[in-house]
Design an enzyme around this catalytic site. Structure first.
Site, PDB file in Angstrom:
ATOM      1  N   LYS A   1      40.311  48.361 -23.620  1.00  0.00           N
ATOM      2  CA  LYS A   1      41.611  47.690 -23.608  1.00  0.00           C
ATOM      3  C   LYS A   1      41.895  46.847 -22.379  1.00  0.00           C
ATOM      4  O   LYS A   1      41.558  47.200 -21.264  1.00  0.00           O
ATOM      5  CB  LYS A   1      42.725  48.739 -23.732  1.00  0.00           C
ATOM      6  CG  LYS A   1      42.831  49.308 -25.107  1.00  0.00           C
ATOM      7  CD  LYS A   1      43.422  48.321 -26.088  1.00  0.00           C
ATOM      8  CE  LYS A   1      44.828  48.720 -26.430  1.00  0.00           C
ATOM      9  NZ  LYS A   1      45.433  47.801 -27.371  1.00  0.00           N
TER      10      LYS A   1
ATOM     11  N   ASN B   1      89.837  42.264   0.806  1.00  0.00           N
ATOM     12  CA  ASN B   1      89.794  41.578  -0.491  1.00  0.00           C
ATOM     13  C   ASN B   1      89.192  40.173  -0.384  1.00  0.00           C
ATOM     14  O   ASN B   1      88.379  39.773  -1.211  1.00  0.00           O
ATOM     15  CB  ASN B   1      91.193  41.514  -1.106  1.00  0.00           C
ATOM     16  CG  ASN B   1      91.722  42.899  -1.421  1.00  0.00           C
ATOM     17  OD1 ASN B   1      90.973  43.876  -1.344  1.00  0.00           O
ATOM     18  ND2 ASN B   1      92.999  43.000  -1.761  1.00  0.00           N
TER      19      ASN B   1
ATOM     20  N   GLN C   1      84.537  46.129  -7.583  1.00  0.00           N
ATOM     21  CA  GLN C   1      83.479  46.671  -6.728  1.00  0.00           C
ATOM     22  C   GLN C   1      82.155  46.777  -7.498  1.00  0.00           C
ATOM     23  O   GLN C   1      81.080  46.659  -6.916  1.00  0.00           O
ATOM     24  CB  GLN C   1      83.907  48.057  -6.226  1.00  0.00           C
ATOM     25  CG  GLN C   1      82.897  48.731  -5.328  1.00  0.00           C
ATOM     26  CD  GLN C   1      83.525  49.859  -4.538  1.00  0.00           C
ATOM     27  OE1 GLN C   1      84.293  49.606  -3.619  1.00  0.00           O
ATOM     28  NE2 GLN C   1      83.237  51.087  -4.897  1.00  0.00           N
TER      29      GLN C   1
ATOM     30  N   THR D   1      54.940  25.702 -35.744  1.00  0.00           N
ATOM     31  CA  THR D   1      56.361  25.865 -36.078  1.00  0.00           C
ATOM     32  C   THR D   1      56.365  26.997 -37.088  1.00  0.00           C
ATOM     33  O   THR D   1      55.430  27.107 -37.901  1.00  0.00           O
ATOM     34  CB  THR D   1      56.980  24.583 -36.680  1.00  0.00           C
ATOM     35  OG1 THR D   1      56.323  24.294 -37.905  1.00  0.00           O
ATOM     36  CG2 THR D   1      56.860  23.388 -35.734  1.00  0.00           C
ATOM     37  N   HIS D   2      57.366  27.837 -37.019  1.00  0.00           N
ATOM     38  CA  HIS D   2      57.412  29.052 -37.857  1.00  0.00           C
ATOM     39  C   HIS D   2      56.165  29.919 -37.624  1.00  0.00           C
ATOM     40  O   HIS D   2      55.752  30.656 -38.504  1.00  0.00           O
ATOM     41  CB  HIS D   2      57.519  28.709 -39.341  1.00  0.00           C
ATOM     42  CG  HIS D   2      58.545  27.670 -39.643  1.00  0.00           C
ATOM     43  ND1 HIS D   2      59.851  27.957 -39.947  1.00  0.00           N
ATOM     44  CD2 HIS D   2      58.453  26.310 -39.648  1.00  0.00           C
ATOM     45  CE1 HIS D   2      60.515  26.831 -40.145  1.00  0.00           C
ATOM     46  NE2 HIS D   2      59.694  25.821 -39.958  1.00  0.00           N
TER      47      HIS D   2
ATOM     48  N   SER E   1      81.070  52.234  -1.899  1.00  0.00           N
ATOM     49  CA  SER E   1      80.136  51.211  -2.383  1.00  0.00           C
ATOM     50  C   SER E   1      79.044  50.939  -1.362  1.00  0.00           C
ATOM     51  O   SER E   1      78.166  50.104  -1.579  1.00  0.00           O
ATOM     52  CB  SER E   1      80.879  49.904  -2.720  1.00  0.00           C
ATOM     53  OG  SER E   1      81.629  49.451  -1.613  1.00  0.00           O
TER      54      SER E   1
ATOM     55  N   ASN F   1      45.394  45.293 -21.625  1.00  0.00           N
ATOM     56  CA  ASN F   1      46.759  45.113 -22.140  1.00  0.00           C
ATOM     57  C   ASN F   1      47.588  44.195 -21.238  1.00  0.00           C
ATOM     58  O   ASN F   1      47.528  44.314 -20.015  1.00  0.00           O
ATOM     59  CB  ASN F   1      47.455  46.473 -22.247  1.00  0.00           C
ATOM     60  CG  ASN F   1      46.815  47.361 -23.296  1.00  0.00           C
ATOM     61  OD1 ASN F   1      46.308  46.868 -24.301  1.00  0.00           O
ATOM     62  ND2 ASN F   1      46.817  48.657 -23.051  1.00  0.00           N
TER      63      ASN F   1
ATOM     64  N   TYR G   1      93.264  41.475  -6.866  1.00  0.00           N
ATOM     65  CA  TYR G   1      92.127  42.369  -6.636  1.00  0.00           C
ATOM     66  C   TYR G   1      92.373  43.723  -7.284  1.00  0.00           C
ATOM     67  O   TYR G   1      93.457  44.307  -7.171  1.00  0.00           O
ATOM     68  CB  TYR G   1      91.857  42.571  -5.131  1.00  0.00           C
ATOM     69  CG  TYR G   1      90.706  43.538  -4.919  1.00  0.00           C
ATOM     70  CD1 TYR G   1      89.397  43.100  -4.995  1.00  0.00           C
ATOM     71  CD2 TYR G   1      90.935  44.902  -4.719  1.00  0.00           C
ATOM     72  CE1 TYR G   1      88.330  43.989  -4.866  1.00  0.00           C
ATOM     73  CE2 TYR G   1      89.881  45.794  -4.587  1.00  0.00           C
ATOM     74  CZ  TYR G   1      88.578  45.331  -4.663  1.00  0.00           C
ATOM     75  OH  TYR G   1      87.531  46.205  -4.554  1.00  0.00           O
TER      76      TYR G   1
ATOM     77  N   GLU H   1      54.567  42.009 -20.936  1.00  0.00           N
ATOM     78  CA  GLU H   1      55.485  42.822 -21.744  1.00  0.00           C
ATOM     79  C   GLU H   1      56.695  43.260 -20.924  1.00  0.00           C
ATOM     80  O   GLU H   1      57.819  43.301 -21.420  1.00  0.00           O
ATOM     81  CB  GLU H   1      54.755  44.048 -22.301  1.00  0.00           C
ATOM     82  CG  GLU H   1      53.785  43.691 -23.412  1.00  0.00           C
ATOM     83  CD  GLU H   1      52.770  44.789 -23.711  1.00  0.00           C
ATOM     84  OE1 GLU H   1      51.980  44.601 -24.622  1.00  0.00           O
ATOM     85  OE2 GLU H   1      52.768  45.826 -23.015  1.00  0.00           O
TER      86      GLU H   1
ATOM     87  N   SER I   1      43.619  51.294 -20.950  1.00  0.00           N
ATOM     88  CA  SER I   1      44.210  52.393 -21.705  1.00  0.00           C
ATOM     89  C   SER I   1      43.552  53.678 -21.240  1.00  0.00           C
ATOM     90  O   SER I   1      42.374  53.691 -20.889  1.00  0.00           O
ATOM     91  CB  SER I   1      43.949  52.181 -23.195  1.00  0.00           C
ATOM     92  OG  SER I   1      43.977  53.417 -23.877  1.00  0.00           O
TER      93      SER I   1
HETATM   94  N1  ARG Z   1      84.258  47.830  -1.512  1.00  0.00           N
HETATM   95  C1  ARG Z   1      85.249  46.946  -2.068  1.00  0.00           C
HETATM   96  C2  ARG Z   1      84.602  46.035  -3.130  1.00  0.00           C
HETATM   97  O1  ARG Z   1      83.429  45.967  -3.134  1.00  0.00           O
HETATM   98  C3  ARG Z   1      85.842  46.096  -0.987  1.00  0.00           C
HETATM   99  C4  ARG Z   1      87.235  45.699  -1.180  1.00  0.00           C
HETATM  100  C5  ARG Z   1      88.145  46.848  -1.153  1.00  0.00           C
HETATM  101  N2  ARG Z   1      89.496  46.443  -1.087  1.00  0.00           N
HETATM  102  C6  ARG Z   1      90.483  47.287  -1.320  1.00  0.00           C
HETATM  103  N3  ARG Z   1      91.682  46.801  -1.206  1.00  0.00           N
HETATM  104  N4  ARG Z   1      90.293  48.496  -1.664  1.00  0.00           N
HETATM  105  O2  ARG Z   1      85.248  45.415  -3.899  1.00  0.00           O
END
Ligand code: ARG
Length: 478
Positions: A302, A129, A341, A174-175, A42, A304, A336, A309, A296
């Site tokens: 144009k 965790n 993640q 309205t509407h 991650s 825009n 957990y 948007e 455009s």
């Molecule tokens: N990268 C993990 C997350 O974002 C961190 C916690 C990982 N904990 C574990 N017991 N594998 O949630």
């Protein structure tokens, strides 16, 4: 925090160091498959938690020292080491790769590399965790602070516009059919009201965000004499979570924040849609500064409203993250699970979109001009003074339902004769429908007069605009 950290650019190839093994792999004793390493990491997105991770670690180490689990010298070395790592991260000098899995492992690994043994004591009485649960809360706290500021900036821009250009009469709808006349500022301040509730929701969310899960450990707490309240206090968190299982598995606050972001996105999208209509030739109520429109490639004339948007278009993606988070959570057993993640991808994405939209919205508001002549040209079309006519009759003692019927028949008469306004009818024609109508009715008709006549609290007229502007100046002065 809002911007992508330079740490990302310092990331090396995900597979470069695959097979090295991690601190927790001593028991398993096997290197991981390169594909698995890449899949599970991650770090490529949670590097945005670096600052928060280090903040949490400094508080944790300080607490460990205060309860006698860490010597003074070790604490000093840890603080100095973490400080230097943070500086390196911020200046883009910190090099890590995805074999370190996540920002928590990357920072801790680097600390151990730099200071040795004291670094190996940092993870006492905590787990990744509770660490990740803390970090994302600290990130949310900061994000909420930034959002509150940006929403206020947008409100200030709207108030400025309402104060400078808000007195012009215009139709309300309205509407999407012409309804009663209002002053233009009344619309701008309607958005301020929505945004104020958005801020209240964020502030309320912050109460549940700003609670420390640190020290809940992997799942069941620790036998070590840690002081969770002390660590929380050091982090500016008024309370701690009371159940270790809940502490590490709670992501309610993220769902709440994603909802709050969705609501802001929805409000911005409605505003964008309104102004997209107003800048059309068909409406022609306002003009956005050229810098905030696009041309455009084929049609030279144009202008825009692409920025508006995009604000409208990004809303779907923000809602998507709310659904992603709720769905991610719904099947998870306590406590957990690695599913969680993914929470960071969702909240970072939703936040980035809304933060950018708020900034863009404020800039657009500051560069938009109301076109009073264009509005005035057709202002009295659509019989938007019909309600005021009925109220004129009410003041003459006619029952409202009867008055409504009388004015309805006068509108029909106008339409039959091809007249565009009630004031074009002769008095005698009006009096055929009701003897209560006198010459002075003409003094009530027409949008410009109607907006001056509104009396009720929160109405769309000149008096109310003054009261509302005074309120917003008070509310937003901070
Ligand atoms: N990268 C993990 C997350 O974002 C961190 C916690 C990982 N904990 C574990 N017991 N594998 O949630």
């Amino acid at each position: 925090m809002a911007k992508k950290s330079k740490a990302k650019t310092a990331l090396n190839s995900p597979t470069a160091a695959a097979g090295k093994g991690k601190s927790w792999q001593a028991r398993i004793g096997e290197a991981q498959d390169a594909l698995a390493v890449e899949f599970v990491e991650s770090l490529s997105f949670d590097y945005r938690l670096a600052k928060h991770d280090i903040l949490g670690s400094v508080a944790h180490a300080t607490m460990l020292h205060s309860v006698g689990l860490l010597s003074k010298a070790d604490l000093a070395a840890i603080k100095k080491g973490l400080d230097a790592i943070l500086r390196d991260i911020q200046s883009g000098k910190f090099h890590c790769d995805v074999t370190q899995e996540d920002i928590h492992m990357a920072v801790e690994g680097e600390l151990i590399k730099r200071i040795g043994e004291p670094g190996r004591r940092l993870h006492t009485g905590r787990s990744r965790n509770d660490q990740v649960a803390l970090d994302i809360r600290l990130w949310c706290r900061e994000a909420i602070g930034i959002l509150l500021g940006k929403v206020s900036d947008l409100q200030r821009a709207l108030v400025k516009m309402a104060a400078e250009q808000g007195h012009w009469p215009m139709p309300s709808f309205t509407h999407l059919q012409r309804a009663q006349p209002i002053v233009a500022g009344h619309e701008m301040l309607a958005y301020c009201e929505m945004l104020e509730r958005d801020k209240q929701r964020l502030e309320d969310c912050l109460k549940r965000v700003n609670v420390s899960p640190l020290g809940a450990g992997a799942v069941g707490g620790t036998t070590l004499p840690i002081d969770r309240h002390k660590a929380a206090k050091l982090l500016g968190m008024p309370t701690v979570t009371d159940n270790s299982l809940d502490s590490i598995s709670d992501r309610d606050f993220l769902c709440e924040l994603a909802f709050d972001l969705s609501m802001i996105a929805m409000h911005l999208s409605r505003w964008a849609e309104q102004w997209i209509l107003y800048v059309t030739t068909e409406f022609g109520f306002m003009k956005i500064g050229d810098a905030f429109t696009t041309g455009s490639s084929m049609m030279p004339q144009k202008r825009n409203p692409d920025m508006l948007e995009l604000i409208r278009g990004k809303t779907g993606g923000v809602y998507g993250q709310l659904v992603a988070l709720l769905t991610m959570m719904k099947g998870q057993p306590l406590a957990y699970n690695r599913d969680m993640q993914e929470d960071k991808r969702s909240i970072f994405f939703a936040y980035d979109q809304v933060e950018a939209c708020l900034t863009m919205a404020a800039a657009i508001v500051l560069h938009t001009t109301v076109l009073p002549e264009q509005i005035a040209g057709r202002l009295d079309e659509g019989f938007s003074d019909a309600t005021v006519f009925a109220e004129y009759l009410v003041q003459k003692g006619v029952a409202f339902r009867t008055a409504h019927h009388i004015v309805g028949s006068l509108v029909a008469e106008c339409e039959k004769r091809g007249l565009t306004g009630l004031s074009q009818l002769e008095l005698e024609v009006m009096q055929e429908k009701s003897a209560a109508i006198g010459e002075n009715v003409y003094g009530c008709l027409g949008a410009a007069r109607v907006v001056k006549a509104y009396r009720s609290h929160g109405a769309g007229g000149t008096k109310s605009l003054k009261v509302q502007l005074a309120k917003w100046k008070r509310v937003l002065k901070g």
